[in-house]
Scaffold this motif. Structure first.
Motif, PDB file in Angstrom:
ATOM      1  N   LEU A  73      -5.284   4.214  -7.417  1.00  0.00           N
ATOM      2  CA  LEU A  73      -6.537   3.526  -7.097  1.00  0.00           C
ATOM      3  C   LEU A  73      -7.036   2.728  -8.294  1.00  0.00           C
ATOM      4  CD1 LEU A  73      -8.345   6.355  -5.081  1.00  0.00           C
ATOM      5  CD2 LEU A  73      -7.227   4.317  -4.154  1.00  0.00           C
ATOM      6  N   ASP A  74      -6.857   3.278  -9.501  1.00  0.00           N
ATOM      7  CA  ASP A  74      -7.248   2.550 -10.708  1.00  0.00           C
ATOM      8  C   ASP A  74      -6.401   1.294 -10.895  1.00  0.00           C
ATOM      9  OD1 ASP A  74      -9.194   4.407 -11.253  1.00  0.00           O
ATOM     10  OD2 ASP A  74      -8.013   5.501 -12.754  1.00  0.00           O
ATOM     11  N   LYS A  75      -5.181   1.312 -10.354  1.00  0.00           N
ATOM     12  CA  LYS A  75      -4.281   0.160 -10.413  1.00  0.00           C
ATOM     13  C   LYS A  75      -4.508  -0.808  -9.252  1.00  0.00           C
ATOM     14  CE  LYS A  75      -1.174   0.826 -13.834  1.00  0.00           C
ATOM     15  NZ  LYS A  75      -0.752  -0.219 -14.789  1.00  0.00           N
ATOM     16  N   ASN A  76      -5.559  -0.565  -8.485  1.00  0.00           N
ATOM     17  CA  ASN A  76      -5.895  -1.414  -7.326  1.00  0.00           C
ATOM     18  C   ASN A  76      -4.816  -1.411  -6.247  1.00  0.00           C
ATOM     19  OD1 ASN A  76      -8.442  -2.366  -8.347  1.00  0.00           O
ATOM     20  ND2 ASN A  76      -7.295  -3.689  -9.748  1.00  0.00           N
ATOM     21  N   VAL A  77      -4.166  -0.267  -6.090  1.00  0.00           N
ATOM     22  CA  VAL A  77      -3.218  -0.082  -4.989  1.00  0.00           C
ATOM     23  C   VAL A  77      -3.947   0.619  -3.849  1.00  0.00           C
ATOM     24  CG1 VAL A  77      -1.074   1.030  -4.257  1.00  0.00           C
ATOM     25  CG2 VAL A  77      -1.250   0.047  -6.562  1.00  0.00           C
ATOM     26  N   LYS A  78      -3.851   0.076  -2.662  1.00  0.00           N
ATOM     27  CA  LYS A  78      -4.479   0.694  -1.493  1.00  0.00           C
ATOM     28  C   LYS A  78      -3.745   1.979  -1.140  1.00  0.00           C
ATOM     29  CE  LYS A  78      -3.685  -3.112   0.624  1.00  0.00           C
ATOM     30  NZ  LYS A  78      -3.516  -4.196   1.622  1.00  0.00           N
ATOM     31  N   VAL A  79      -4.500   3.024  -0.818  1.00  0.00           N
ATOM     32  CA  VAL A  79      -3.900   4.331  -0.506  1.00  0.00           C
ATOM     33  C   VAL A  79      -4.550   4.910   0.744  1.00  0.00           C
ATOM     34  CG1 VAL A  79      -3.429   6.671  -1.340  1.00  0.00           C
ATOM     35  CG2 VAL A  79      -3.507   4.762  -2.972  1.00  0.00           C
ATOM     36  N   GLY A  80      -3.721   5.444   1.625  1.00  0.00           N
ATOM     37  CA  GLY A  80      -4.181   6.221   2.769  1.00  0.00           C
ATOM     38  C   GLY A  80      -3.461   7.549   2.782  1.00  0.00           C
ATOM     39  N   LEU A  81      -3.751   8.382   3.776  1.00  0.00           N
ATOM     40  CA  LEU A  81      -3.121   9.699   3.878  1.00  0.00           C
ATOM     41  C   LEU A  81      -2.166   9.761   5.057  1.00  0.00           C
ATOM     42  CD1 LEU A  81      -6.008  12.250   3.180  1.00  0.00           C
ATOM     43  CD2 LEU A  81      -4.201  11.488   1.625  1.00  0.00           C
ATOM     44  N   GLY A  82      -1.118  10.558   4.889  1.00  0.00           N
ATOM     45  CA  GLY A  82      -0.181  10.800   5.984  1.00  0.00           C
ATOM     46  C   GLY A  82       0.145  12.276   6.073  1.00  0.00           C
ATOM     47  N   THR A  83       0.395  12.753   7.272  1.00  0.00           N
ATOM     48  CA  THR A  83       0.820  14.147   7.443  1.00  0.00           C
ATOM     49  C   THR A  83       2.297  14.316   7.129  1.00  0.00           C
ATOM     50  OG1 THR A  83       1.317  13.792   9.791  1.00  0.00           O
ATOM     51  CG2 THR A  83      -0.913  14.582   9.239  1.00  0.00           C
ATOM     52  N   ASP A  84       3.075  13.240   7.291  1.00  0.00           N
ATOM     53  CA  ASP A  84       4.530  13.267   7.126  1.00  0.00           C
ATOM     54  C   ASP A  84       5.168  14.417   7.882  1.00  0.00           C
ATOM     55  OD1 ASP A  84       6.983  12.311   6.291  1.00  0.00           O
ATOM     56  OD2 ASP A  84       6.989  13.487   4.446  1.00  0.00           O
ATOM     57  N   VAL A  85       4.681  14.693   9.079  1.00  0.00           N
ATOM     58  CA  VAL A  85       5.391  15.636   9.944  1.00  0.00           C
ATOM     59  C   VAL A  85       6.832  15.152  10.062  1.00  0.00           C
ATOM     60  CG1 VAL A  85       5.606  16.308  12.378  1.00  0.00           C
ATOM     61  CG2 VAL A  85       3.363  16.389  11.259  1.00  0.00           C
ATOM     62  N   SER A  86       7.828  16.079   9.846  1.00  0.00           N
ATOM     63  CA  SER A  86       7.612  17.497   9.660  1.00  0.00           C
ATOM     64  C   SER A  86       7.831  17.977   8.240  1.00  0.00           C
ATOM     65  CB  SER A  86       8.532  18.273  10.584  1.00  0.00           C
ATOM     66  OG  SER A  86       9.840  18.312  10.078  1.00  0.00           O
ATOM     67  N   GLY A  87       7.965  17.022   7.291  1.00  0.00           N
ATOM     68  CA  GLY A  87       7.925  17.460   5.900  1.00  0.00           C
ATOM     69  C   GLY A  87       6.616  18.180   5.655  1.00  0.00           C
TER      70      GLY A  87
ATOM     71  N   ALA B  29       0.824  -1.209   0.000  1.00  0.00           N
ATOM     72  CA  ALA B  29       0.000   0.000   0.000  1.00  0.00           C
ATOM     73  C   ALA B  29       0.859   1.260   0.000  1.00  0.00           C
ATOM     74  CB  ALA B  29      -0.928  -0.008   1.211  1.00  0.00           C
ATOM     75  N   VAL B  30       0.180   2.388  -0.182  1.00  0.00           N
ATOM     76  CA  VAL B  30       0.849   3.690  -0.270  1.00  0.00           C
ATOM     77  C   VAL B  30       0.286   4.653   0.767  1.00  0.00           C
ATOM     78  CG1 VAL B  30       1.191   5.729  -1.732  1.00  0.00           C
ATOM     79  CG2 VAL B  30       1.376   3.434  -2.725  1.00  0.00           C
ATOM     80  N   ALA B  31       1.186   5.360   1.444  1.00  0.00           N
ATOM     81  CA  ALA B  31       0.809   6.461   2.332  1.00  0.00           C
ATOM     82  C   ALA B  31       1.068   7.757   1.574  1.00  0.00           C
ATOM     83  CB  ALA B  31       1.625   6.417   3.617  1.00  0.00           C
ATOM     84  N   HIS B  32       0.002   8.383   1.115  1.00  0.00           N
ATOM     85  CA  HIS B  32       0.098   9.608   0.315  1.00  0.00           C
ATOM     86  C   HIS B  32       0.266  10.803   1.235  1.00  0.00           C
ATOM     87  CE1 HIS B  32      -0.644  12.628  -2.654  1.00  0.00           C
ATOM     88  NE2 HIS B  32      -1.913  12.848  -2.351  1.00  0.00           N
ATOM     89  N   CYS B  33       1.329  11.594   0.999  1.00  0.00           N
ATOM     90  CA  CYS B  33       1.665  12.714   1.886  1.00  0.00           C
ATOM     91  C   CYS B  33       1.772  14.008   1.084  1.00  0.00           C
ATOM     92  CB  CYS B  33       2.978  12.430   2.618  1.00  0.00           C
ATOM     93  SG  CYS B  33       3.009  10.864   3.516  1.00  0.00           S
ATOM     94  N   PRO B  34       0.652  14.545   0.630  1.00  0.00           N
ATOM     95  CA  PRO B  34       0.693  15.688  -0.287  1.00  0.00           C
ATOM     96  C   PRO B  34       1.307  16.947   0.297  1.00  0.00           C
ATOM     97  CG  PRO B  34      -1.542  15.335   0.529  1.00  0.00           C
ATOM     98  CD  PRO B  34      -0.733  14.142   0.959  1.00  0.00           C
ATOM     99  N   THR B  35       1.063  17.224   1.574  1.00  0.00           N
ATOM    100  CA  THR B  35       1.577  18.454   2.182  1.00  0.00           C
ATOM    101  C   THR B  35       3.094  18.471   2.161  1.00  0.00           C
ATOM    102  OG1 THR B  35      -0.350  18.415   3.648  1.00  0.00           O
ATOM    103  CG2 THR B  35       1.406  19.964   4.191  1.00  0.00           C
ATOM    104  N   SER B  36       3.696  17.359   2.551  1.00  0.00           N
ATOM    105  CA  SER B  36       5.148  17.241   2.522  1.00  0.00           C
ATOM    106  C   SER B  36       5.683  17.323   1.102  1.00  0.00           C
ATOM    107  CB  SER B  36       5.562  15.908   3.160  1.00  0.00           C
ATOM    108  OG  SER B  36       6.934  15.656   2.986  1.00  0.00           O
ATOM    109  N   ASN B  37       5.009  16.658   0.177  1.00  0.00           N
ATOM    110  CA  ASN B  37       5.466  16.675  -1.223  1.00  0.00           C
ATOM    111  C   ASN B  37       5.485  18.081  -1.786  1.00  0.00           C
ATOM    112  OD1 ASN B  37       3.667  13.578  -1.924  1.00  0.00           O
ATOM    113  ND2 ASN B  37       5.654  13.900  -0.966  1.00  0.00           N
ATOM    114  N   PHE B  38       4.511  18.914  -1.384  1.00  0.00           N
ATOM    115  CA  PHE B  38       4.510  20.321  -1.793  1.00  0.00           C
ATOM    116  C   PHE B  38       5.672  21.075  -1.136  1.00  0.00           C
ATOM    117  CE2 PHE B  38      -0.362  20.183  -2.408  1.00  0.00           C
ATOM    118  CZ  PHE B  38      -0.231  19.926  -3.762  1.00  0.00           C
ATOM    119  N   ASN B  39       5.819  20.894   0.189  1.00  0.00           N
ATOM    120  CA  ASN B  39       6.769  21.711   0.951  1.00  0.00           C
ATOM    121  C   ASN B  39       8.213  21.506   0.534  1.00  0.00           C
ATOM    122  OD1 ASN B  39       4.841  23.000   2.493  1.00  0.00           O
ATOM    123  ND2 ASN B  39       5.009  21.612   4.229  1.00  0.00           N
TER     124      ASN B  39
END
Length: 455
Positions: free
Chosen positions: A322-336, A300-310
Motif C-alpha cells: 500500500l505504501d508503494k501505491n499498489v492496489k490490494v484486495g483480499l482473496g480466500t484462495d479456496v482451497s489453499g 493489483a494484488v489479491a492478498h490470500c493470507p489463509t492460503s499462504n499460511f496453510n
C-alpha cells in the motif's frame, strides 16, 4: 431477533432502509453512519442516501410511504457492502479443508490437478459449481473472481450458474500447456482457441454481472507462446487478466531458471500481461523492483493470507504494498484457503500483518480491522476495477449489500448493553459468520439469506 418488517404498498422504490450504514470511502477505511435512509430503485441502484429526519421529503420525492421503510434495529443491525473475493478457485471447493500437508508445487500435483481434472465431466461440474456459488452467497460474497479449469464446457456451466443465482463474477478458463500431468494439460493452440471462444461467449451474454478474465495459471504452466497469445486476447477484447505471482520461493527459483535475467513480474510484463486490468494473487516475495513495476503498470494484488499460511508459501507485506501505491484486495484462495468466508480472510490478513510487525521497526504499523474491512470491500473493487460501480454506499452505485444482525438466532457472539456500534461492527468482523448475514443483495436483488434463495 425478529426480522425487519415493512408493510406492502405501491412503493416506487425497490427497497428503502432506515438505520446504520457501515462502509469505506476514499477518505476513510471505515465510516459508521447512524440514522440514515437509503433507497434502492427498480434498477438496483442507490437512488438516495440521507438523514432519517428527511423521511417525509424523500417519501414525496421518490414515491414511497413510511410503511415501505425497512427499519433496522438500532445498535444491533446494519447494512454494509457485499464482500469481494478477488481470488478463488471454484473447482477446488470440492476438496476444501483437506490436504494441507504439502508445499505449493507438491500440493498442486497431489491434490489440485487430480481434483480439477474431474471437471471434464459436465454433470460433476454442475453439482460442484452450484455448491460453491451458493456457499459464497450465503457467506456474503457478492462479487467473486473465479479461476475455473481448462475445460471449456465446464467454464460455461459456471457462467450459467452464477447468472442463475445472481452473483457478480469475474470468470476465467484456466490456461496451462506445460509442466502439467498428462491427464490435465492443454495443447497450446487449443488453449488459445478455447480462451478466445470463452471470452467471446461471456461478452455475448451481455450480462452486466459476469466478466471474462484471461487466466494463465502461472508462468511455470504456460509456454512463452501461450503467454504472448493470452496477452493479445486480453488487449483485443479489453478484458482483465488474473494469475499467480511470487507465491513461493521454490516456484520463483524455477521461473528464474526458465527466464534468466527476468524477475517473475517482468516475465508477465514481457508478455504484455501487466496493465491496469491485471491482478495477481499472493505476491509474498516481491522485490522493490517488482512492486515498483506493478505500481507503474497500475496492476493489483489479491492478498490470500489463509492460503499462504496453510501451504507455507510466505507472508505478503500488505502495508508495504500500500505504501508503494499498489492496489490490494483480499482473496480466500479456496482451497489453499480452507474457508470460503471473507471474514476468515480478513482475520488472517490482520494476523499476517501482526506477525510481520514482530520483526519490523517500531515505526511499522500492522493492519487494523478497519483496513481489513476496506480490503474486503472497496479495496477489492479497486483491484477489479469496479470501484465506480460498487464497493460502498454512494448514489448511483449498484446496491450490493449485506444486512447484518448481531443478535441473530444462534449468533456465534454476544453483545452487551455497554457495546456501542463500533464494538458491534468489530465483533461481527472478528467473531461473526453466515448466521449474522441475514440478507444478501446484488444489484438490488435479494439473492441469499432470509426470504432469499433456498440455502
Amino acid at each position: 431477533m425478529a426480522e425487519p418488517q415493512r408493510k406492502s404498498s405501491k412503493c416506487q422504490m425497490k427497497h428503502v432502509f432506515s438505520g446504520t450504514l457501515v462502509h469505506s470511502s476514499k477518505e476513510n477505511m471505515m465510516e459508521i453512519c447512524k440514522k440514515r435512509l437509503i433507497g434502492v430503485d427498480s434498477n438496483g441502484k442507490i437512488a438516495f442516501i440521507d438523514n432519517t429526519t428527511k423521511l417525509e421529503d424523500l417519501a414525496k420525492k421518490f414515491g414511497f410511504q413510511k410503511e415501505d421503510v425497512i427499519s433496522l434495529q438500532p445498535g444491533r443491525q446494519f447494512l454494509m457492502p457485499g464482500f469481494v473475493d478477488t481470488h478463488i478457485h471454484a473447482p477446488q471447493y470440492v476438496f476444501t479443508g483437506t490436504g494441507y500437508d504439502l508445499p505449493l508445487l507438491d500440493w498442486l500435483e497431489k491434490y489440485t490437478f487430480p481434483s480439477e481434472s474431474r471437471f471434464r465431466n459436465v454433470e460433476f461440474a454442475q453439482v460442484a459449481y452450484r455448491k460453491v456459488v451458493t456457499r459464497l452467497l450465503k457467506n456474503g460474497t457478492t462479487t467473486a473472481s473465479y479461476f475455473a479449469t481448462i475445460h471449456y464446457e465446464a467454464s460455461e456451466i459456471l457462467c450459467d450458474i452464477v447468472a442463475e443465482l445472481g452473483q457478480r463474477c469475474y470468470i476465467g478458463k484456466v490456461c496451462m500447456d506445460r509442466n502439467s500431468p498428462d491427464y490435465y494439460i492443454e495443447e497450446t493452440e487449443q488453449s488459445i482457441k478455447d480462451t478466445e471462444r470463452f471470452v467471446k461467449h461471456v461478452l455475448e451474454l451481455k450480462n452486466p454481472l459476469i466478466t471474462p478474465v484471461v487466466t494463465p495459471r502461472f508462468v511455470l504452466s504456460c509456454t512463452s507462446h501461450l503467454l504472448k497469445k493470452l496477452g493479445h486476447i486480453a488487449k483485443k477484447y479489453n478484458v482483465p487478466i488474473q494469475s499467480h505471482l511470487n507465491e513461493s520461493k521454490n516456484e520463483i527459483a524455477l521461473v528464474e531458471k526458465d527466464y534468466p535475467g527476468y524477475s517473475y513480474t517482468a516475465v508477465y510484463d514481457k508478455h504484455n500481461l501487466l496493465n491496469n486490468k491485471t491482478y495477481m494473487a499472493h505476491c509474498c516475495h516481491g522485490s522493490d523492483e517488482e512492486l515498483n513495476l506493478l505500481s507503474e503498470r497500475c496492476s493489483a494484488v489479491a492478498h490470500c493470507p489463509t492460503s499462504n499460511f496453510n501451504i507455507r508459501s510466505g507472508i505478503a507485506d500488505v502495508r508495504y504494498m500500500l505504501d508503494k501505491n499498489v492496489k490490494v484486495g483480499l482473496g480466500t484462495d479456496v482451497s489453499g484457503g480452507e474457508s470460503s468466508s471473507m471474514l476468515v480472510a480478513m482475520r488472517d490478513c490482520i494476523k499476517a500483518s501482526n506477525v510481520l510487525s514482530l520483526n519490523k521497526s517500531d515505526g511499522y504499523t500492522p493492519l487494523t480491522f478497519k483496513e481489513a474491512f476496506f480490503l474486503a470491500t472497496l479495496g477489492g473493487c479497486q483491484v477489479l476495477g469496479l470501484d465506480e460501480k460498487i464497493g460502498n454506499f454512494e448514489v448511483g452505485k449498484d446496491f450490493d449489500a449485506l444486512l447484518i444482525d448481531a443478535e441473530a438466532e444462534d449468533s456465534p457472539f454476544d453483545c452487551f448493553k455497554a457495546d456501542d456500534l463500533r464494538d458491534v461492527v468489530q465483533k461481527f468482523l472478528m467473531l461473526g459468520d453466515d448466521r449474522n448475514i441475514r440478507k444478501v443483495f446484488v444489484a438490488g436483488k435479494l439473492v441469499a439469506g432470509v426470504d432469499g434463495v433456498p440455502m
